[in-house]
Scaffold this active site. Structure first.
Site, short mmCIF file in Angstrom:
data_model
loop_
_atom_site.label_atom_id
_atom_site.label_comp_id
_atom_site.label_asym_id
_atom_site.label_seq_id
_atom_site.Cartn_x
_atom_site.Cartn_y
_atom_site.Cartn_z
N GLN A 1 -42.58 -18.87 -12.35
CA GLN A 1 -43.82 -18.26 -11.84
C GLN A 1 -45.08 -18.40 -12.47
O GLN A 1 -45.03 -18.34 -14.05
CB GLN A 1 -43.21 -16.77 -11.77
CG GLN A 1 -44.57 -15.78 -11.03
CD GLN A 1 -44.36 -16.01 -9.81
OE1 GLN A 1 -43.56 -16.16 -8.61
NE2 GLN A 1 -45.80 -16.33 -9.13
N LYS B 1 -39.47 -11.99 -4.04
CA LYS B 1 -38.69 -13.31 -3.95
C LYS B 1 -37.44 -13.08 -3.95
O LYS B 1 -36.52 -13.70 -3.22
CB LYS B 1 -39.18 -14.29 -4.91
CG LYS B 1 -40.49 -14.97 -4.45
CD LYS B 1 -41.16 -15.72 -5.73
CE LYS B 1 -42.51 -16.21 -5.17
NZ LYS B 1 -43.27 -16.87 -6.37
N ASP C 1 -41.16 -25.37 -5.27
CA ASP C 1 -42.59 -24.87 -5.14
C ASP C 1 -43.49 -26.14 -4.77
O ASP C 1 -44.47 -26.23 -4.16
CB ASP C 1 -43.13 -24.53 -6.48
CG ASP C 1 -43.25 -23.03 -6.46
OD1 ASP C 1 -43.41 -22.20 -5.34
OD2 ASP C 1 -43.38 -22.24 -7.59
#
Ligand code: NAP
Length: 279
Positions: free
Chosen positions: A92, A48, A115
Site C-alpha cells: 500500500q 481490500k 497493482d
C-alpha cells in the site's frame, strides 16, 4: 444524465471473479503490506481484505511498524515472491518517507504485481500486450464498457499524469482508439482543453476542481478524486453543477472507488491462473 453506478458494476465484476474461483476450484491468495499509520491507507487495506473474504480469495495481511527498514520490507517481499500460496502482492502506497517506493515496487515479482506498477508491467501496458492493468484505470474502462460508451474517435481529456492513474488512463483510452490529451499542473488554458472533451477524466486530487464552465454539454465525466471536506468524501468534480451538463457522470463515493477494488480482485485471479497454468 445517467449516473454511472460503480458500486453495481463492481458487484458484477466481483461476482464473476467469485464464480470463476468456485467453478475452477482455485486457491487464490493476495498479500497486502501496510507500513505505518496512514489512516486512509488503513481504510483501503481493510476494504481490500473485506473484498477478498467475500469473494473467496485468501488474504494475508502484513501490518508493519512505521520504523520498518527497507531491508526488512524487501526481505518480506522476497519471502512472498517465493510463497506459492501468494499469487498477488500489493504494497500500500504511500510508504513512509525513509522507504524508497521505486525500490520496493521493483522488488515485487512482475508475475505477482497485481497493482501493475512494476516497470515490466508498465512497459507491457505501453506496448498493449499486458497481463494486468492498473486497477483504477482498468476499472474506469470496465465502467465505460458496461454503459456502452464507445471511446473510438472520441476526444478524451485526462487531467493528471501520475504513474498510478493519469498516465495509464491515457494509454488505455489510446488503446481504445480515443484521441487523448493529458493535462497537468503546467497546462495552460486548461478549461479551453477540457471544454473539448467528449470523455473527461479528472485525477487531480483537488476537491471540486472541475467546474461546470470546464465541461462540454453531453460530456462523459469520470471523477477519480478522493478528497475530504470536513471529513466528507468528495471528488475532483463539482458534482452538483457538472452533473447538469454531463451525459454520464460517476459519483464520489460509489463511482471509481469500488471499481478499483473489484479490478484488484480480478488481477489477483488472473495472476493465480497464470501461475497455475489454468486457462
Ligand atoms: P497525484 O499523483 O497527486 O497526481 C495529481 C495530478 O494532478 C498531477 O499530475 C498534477 O500535475 C495534476 N494537477 C495538480 N494540480 C493541477 C492543476 N491545477 N491543473 C491541472 N492538473 C493539476 O494524484 P493521483 O495518485 O493521480 O490521484 C489523483 C486523485 O485520485 C486523488 O484524489 C486520489 O486520492 C484519487 N485516487 C482515487 C482512486 C480510486 O480508487 N478512486 C485511486 C487512485 C487515486 P503535475 O504532474 O504537474 O504535478
Amino acid at each position: 444524465m445517467t449516473l454511472i453506478d460503480g458500486k453495481a458494476v463492481s458487484t458484477l465484476v466481483k461476482g464473476r471473479v467469485a464464480d470463476e474461483i468456485k467453478e475452477k476450484n482455485l486457491s487464490v491468495g493476495l498479500a497486502v503490506i501496510l507500513v505505518g499509520e496512514n489512516p486512509a491507507s488503513k481504510i483501503y487495506v481493510a476494504n481490500k481484505k473485506k473484498a477478498c473474504e467475500a469473494i473467496g480469495i485468501n488474504s494475508y495481511e502484513y501490518i508493519l511498524p512505521e520504523d520498518t527498514t527497507e531491508q526488512e520490507l524487501l526481505a518480506l517481499v522476497e519471502t512472498l515472491n517465493n510463497d506459492s500460496k501468494v499469487n498477488g502482492i500489493l504494497c500500500q502506497l504511500p510508504l513512509p518517507k525513509h522507504l524508497d517506493e521505486k525500490t520496493v515496487i521493483n522488488a515485487i515479482s512482475p508475475e505477482k504485481d497485481v497493482d501493475a506498477f512494476h516497470p515490466v508491467n508498465v512497459g507491457k501496458i505501453m506496448i498493449g500486450d499486458y497481463d494486468f492493468l492498473p486497477c483504477t484505470p482498468a476499472g474506469i474502462m470496465e465502467m465505460l464498457k458496461h454503459y456502452n460508451i464507445d471511446v473510438t474517435g472520441k476526444r478524451c481529456v485526462v487531467i493528471g499524469r501520475s504513474n498510478i492513474v493519469g498516465k495509464p488512463m491515457a494509454m488505455l483510452l489510446l488503446h481504445s482508439n480515443g484521441t487523448v490529451t493529458v493535462c497537468h499542473s503546467k497546462t495552460e488554458n486548461l478549461a479551453d482543453i477540457t471544454r473539448n472533451a467528449d470523455i473527461l477524466v479528472a485525477a487531480v486530487g483537488k476537491a471540486k476542481f472541475v467546474t461546470e464552465d470546464m465541461v462540454k454539454d453531453g460530456a462523459v465525466v469520470i471523477d477519480v478524486g478522493m478528497n475530504r471536506i470536513d471529513g466528507k468524501l468528495c471528488g475532483d468534480v463539482d458534482f452538483e453543477s457538472v452533473s447538469k451538463k454531463a451525459s454520464f457522470i460517476t459519483p464520489v463515493p460509489g463511482g471509481v472507488g469500488p471499481m478499483t477494488i473489484a479490478m484488484l480482485m480480478k488481477n489477483t485471479l488472473t495472476a493465480a491462473k497464470k501461475q497455475n497454468k489454468v486457462e
